[in-house]
Write a protein that holds these residues in place. Structure first.
Motif, short mmCIF file in Angstrom:
data_model
loop_
_atom_site.label_atom_id
_atom_site.label_comp_id
_atom_site.label_asym_id
_atom_site.label_seq_id
_atom_site.Cartn_x
_atom_site.Cartn_y
_atom_site.Cartn_z
N GLN A 3 52.49 36.77 45.13
CA GLN A 3 52.01 38.14 45.02
C GLN A 3 50.63 38.25 45.65
N LEU A 4 50.42 39.35 46.36
CA LEU A 4 49.14 39.62 47.00
C LEU A 4 48.59 40.94 46.47
N LEU A 18 32.58 47.86 54.84
CA LEU A 18 33.38 47.57 53.65
C LEU A 18 33.86 46.14 53.73
N ARG A 19 34.09 45.54 52.57
CA ARG A 19 34.72 44.22 52.54
C ARG A 19 35.96 44.32 51.68
N LEU A 20 37.09 44.03 52.28
CA LEU A 20 38.35 44.01 51.57
C LEU A 20 38.64 42.59 51.09
N SER A 21 39.28 42.52 49.92
CA SER A 21 39.66 41.22 49.37
C SER A 21 41.16 41.21 49.11
N CYS A 22 41.74 40.04 49.19
CA CYS A 22 43.18 39.86 48.93
C CYS A 22 43.34 38.58 48.11
N VAL A 23 43.74 38.76 46.86
CA VAL A 23 43.95 37.63 45.98
C VAL A 23 45.43 37.26 45.98
N VAL A 24 45.71 36.00 46.19
CA VAL A 24 47.09 35.50 46.23
C VAL A 24 47.39 34.78 44.91
N SER A 25 48.50 35.15 44.30
CA SER A 25 48.91 34.50 43.05
C SER A 25 50.38 34.10 43.14
N ARG A 76 39.56 29.94 45.87
CA ARG A 76 39.75 31.17 45.10
C ARG A 76 41.05 31.87 45.45
N ASN A 77 41.86 31.26 46.32
CA ASN A 77 43.12 31.88 46.77
C ASN A 77 42.88 33.31 47.24
N THR A 78 41.83 33.49 48.01
CA THR A 78 41.42 34.83 48.41
C THR A 78 41.13 34.88 49.90
N ALA A 79 41.59 35.95 50.52
CA ALA A 79 41.25 36.24 51.90
C ALA A 79 40.41 37.51 51.93
N ALA A 92 42.88 54.25 57.35
CA ALA A 92 44.25 53.79 57.20
C ALA A 92 44.41 53.12 55.85
N THR A 93 45.66 52.82 55.51
CA THR A 93 45.92 51.93 54.39
C THR A 93 45.94 50.51 54.95
N TYR A 94 45.17 49.63 54.35
CA TYR A 94 45.06 48.25 54.82
C TYR A 94 45.88 47.34 53.91
N TYR A 95 46.68 46.50 54.56
CA TYR A 95 47.57 45.59 53.85
C TYR A 95 47.22 44.14 54.16
N CYS A 96 47.30 43.33 53.13
CA CYS A 96 47.19 41.88 53.28
C CYS A 96 48.60 41.31 53.37
N ALA A 97 48.77 40.29 54.19
CA ALA A 97 50.09 39.68 54.35
C ALA A 97 49.95 38.17 54.48
N ALA A 98 51.02 37.46 54.15
CA ALA A 98 51.01 36.01 54.22
C ALA A 98 52.35 35.48 54.69
#
Length: 126
Positions: A3-4, A18-25, A76-79, A92-98
């Motif tokens: 899950q992201l 801005l700084r966007l974060s993406c936590v991976v679990s 931290r499992n974070t991008a 826009a809407t910003y999406y994290c992907a893996a």
């Protein structure tokens, strides 16, 4: 199941940051290739930046070069996506992907990524 979850989206004025974060679990593994995509209303989803599992390489779209920086903290499992000098066209809407498969030459192709976050909204006003 991986899950992201993205965060950090906001409304800013042109020239702001801005700084966007993406936590991976879930099944987390530092071997995942990570990327940021964005999608504006009525437009196709486009790749913004990608980073290798170790952070050894990063790759940017032409519109992101020189303004955005992708990074990751595997402990931290974070991008992250640091966005500077924001423009109204960055709205826009910003999406994290893996993905756990090397996207190779298609580093910013959405089809190469099989895990996605729900998105975070970035609005830049002039």
């Amino acid at each position: 199941q991986v899950q992201l979850v993205e965060s950090g989206g906001n409304s800013v004025q042109a020239g702001g940051s801005l700084r966007l974060s993406c936590v991976v679990s879930g099944y987390t593994d530092s071997r995942a290739y990570m990327a940021w995509f964005r999608q504006a209303p009525g437009k196709e989803r486009e790749g913004v930046a990608a980073i290798s599992p170790s952070g050894a390489w990063s790759y940017y779209s032409d519109s992101a070069k020189g303004r955005f920086t992708i990074s990751r903290d595997n402990s931290r499992n974070t991008a992250y996506l640091q966005m500077n000098s924001l423009r109204p066209e960055d709205t826009a809407t910003y999406y994290c992907a893996a993905t756990y498969l090397n996207p190779d030459w298609a580093r910013l192709s959405p089809e190469k990524y099989n895990y996605w976050g729900q998105g975070t909204q970035v609005t830049v006003s002039s």
